[in-house]
Each structure stands twice: as C-alpha cells, then as structure tokens.
Design a protein around this motif. Structure first.
Motif, PDB file in Angstrom:
ATOM      1  N   ARG A   1       0.839  -1.221   0.000  1.00 51.59           N
ATOM      2  CA  ARG A   1       0.000   0.000   0.000  1.00 51.59           C
ATOM      3  C   ARG A   1       0.865   1.258   0.000  1.00 51.59           C
ATOM      4  NH1 ARG A   1      -5.144  -1.752   3.894  1.00 51.59           N
ATOM      5  NH2 ARG A   1      -5.618  -3.648   2.715  1.00 51.59           N
TER       6      ARG A   1
ATOM      7  N   GLU B   1      -0.491   4.733   0.161  1.00 53.16           N
ATOM      8  CA  GLU B   1      -1.257   5.053   1.363  1.00 53.16           C
ATOM      9  C   GLU B   1      -0.387   5.009   2.613  1.00 53.16           C
ATOM     10  OE1 GLU B   1      -4.865   2.595   1.452  1.00 53.16           O
ATOM     11  OE2 GLU B   1      -4.512   2.191  -0.676  1.00 53.16           O
TER      12      GLU B   1
ATOM     13  N   GLU C   1      -6.037   7.274   2.086  1.00 56.52           N
ATOM     14  CA  GLU C   1      -6.859   6.199   1.562  1.00 56.52           C
ATOM     15  C   GLU C   1      -7.766   6.792   0.487  1.00 56.52           C
ATOM     16  OE1 GLU C   1      -6.759   7.140   4.710  1.00 56.52           O
ATOM     17  OE2 GLU C   1      -5.647   5.533   5.717  1.00 56.52           O
TER      18      GLU C   1
ATOM     19  N   TYR D   1       3.769  13.020  -0.921  1.00 55.97           N
ATOM     20  CA  TYR D   1       2.370  13.248  -0.545  1.00 55.97           C
ATOM     21  C   TYR D   1       2.150  14.738  -0.351  1.00 55.97           C
ATOM     22  CZ  TYR D   1       2.363   8.252   0.502  1.00 55.97           C
ATOM     23  OH  TYR D   1       2.462   6.884   0.413  1.00 55.97           O
TER      24      TYR D   1
END
Length: 224
Positions: free
Chosen positions: A25, A28, A34, A215
């Motif tokens: 993941r 995430e 998410e 991010y």
C-alpha cells in the motif's frame, strides 16, 4: 476478492504491482491518503490501484497511455464489476497533442521518456498516443473536484505536475500522491512546485532507492 487479466509477458510485473498496491500500500503510507470520493489515477497500468480505489470511492478516472494495457484496464474493471471506473486511454503531459510512447519490454515501465525506458528496461517499440493535460482530462469528464490524485508515470512526473498547475489548488484537488522515479525526476522539484499551495511530505526507503513517494495535502490535513 479481486481478479485480473494481464498479458502473459507481464505476469511477474503484474504480481509486483499487485503487491505494491494491495499489500505494501505504497500510495497510502501516510494516514488520510486512503482513496475516497473522486479519484484520478494517472498511470493506471492494468488497473490494480483503480480497482482498489473503486471500493471506497464514488468515481475513479483511470488514465493509461499504453493502448495494450488500457485494454486490460477496461477488461479488469468489468471483470471486477467496477462500474465506477472510467478508463481514459491517453497520456497526461504538459500540453495536449500527440506524442510517441516508448513501449518497454517490461510494459509496466513504458514511458513518454525514451531515456527512462532504455535505462530501466529495453524498448520494445513505440506508438503515437493522445496526450492530454490533467485539466483536459477533467474537462472531458466534467469533473469539478478531485479528492485524490495519484500519479505514477515512469519518470515523467515533473512534466505532469508542471502542466497541471492551473488545477492544482487544494480547493480543486485536495490530496496528491506521486511516485517519483529518480534520477529522471526529483522529489525536491515536485515539492518545490507544490509547496506554495500544499503541505508536502516525502517517504523514502533504502530498499527501493529508485522509488520515492511524495504526498501533498491542503489546509486542514489529509484526512478524508
């Protein structure tokens, strides 16, 4: 439970990509990233992330430049009964038009950057593809708000972000996750472009130095 169909030559790459999406993941790694709401998946490959995202999201726009893999993306959306996935067979770039896409022996590494493909794989061929800006993709579908933008375009990340500046505002695109592929793209350059409008964090690992995850989120934090 998910099922996927991929070309026989791509089985090993597909398994790695599935691990990357469903188990590690990697998109995430920070809380609040998410998938939810409206998700735009730029560099969708065979649809692993798109299918995962569609479970929690109202709409997933899955953009894939390689015509062969875009076919499998469509097949996998139907196979998993994900009616909220909208495939777009095009590349995202700095300006609209047509350009050569360099098809890699390992098709997961296909890119608009010839140098990238030569470095990480080998060139199987090239095909002229439609190129849209991110703004063009969103206008095409009448999308006025994006909850999560995911970008994984094999070395062309800086071009995508630079060409998307007119829509990369937290009021329009709330969260962004970019898989950066150094040295062809630097996380510092992406961060420099996004910091005037977003908070930015970068996740690196000594196990995968050629993959860096950036991010970005607007005021109020990255929470859903």
């Amino acid at each position: 439970r998910h099922r996927f169909v991929v070309p026989s030559s791509e089985v090993e790459n597909a398994l790695r990509n599935a691990e990357h999406v469903f188990f590690a993941r990697d998109y995430e790694q920070l809380g609040g990233f998410e998938p939810s709401g409206v998700v735009v998946d730029v560099g969708a490959y065979a649809g692993f992330y798109s299918v995962r995202a569609s479970r929690r999201s109202r709409l997933v726009v899955a953009v894939e430049a390689n015509p062969v893999m875009c076919h499998y993306l469509r097949v996998n959306a139907k196979l998993n009964r994900r009616v909220n996935i909208v495939p777009v067979c095009a590349a995202v770039g700095g300006e609209s038009g047509k350009r050569p896409l360099f098809i890699a022996e390992d098709m997961v590494n296909s890119s608009l950057l010839e140098s990238y493909v030569r470095e990480v794989s080998a060139i199987r061929g090239r095909v002229e593809v439609r190129v849209l800006t991110l703004s063009g993709v969103l206008s095409l579908l009448g999308i006025e708000h994006v909850d999560l933008l995911k970008v994984d375009v094999e070395g062309a990340e800086e071009e995508v972000i630079r060409g998307s500046s007119e829509v990369l505002e937290p009021s329009f695109v709330r969260r962004i996750v970019v898989e950066v592929h150094p040295p062809f793209c630097k996380a510092s350059r992406i961060a420099e472009m996004l910091r005037p409008r977003y908070r930015v964090a970068v996740v690196v690992s000594d196990e995968t130095p050629s993959q860096v995850f950036l991010y970005a989120w607007g005021p109020g934090g990255p929470s859903r």
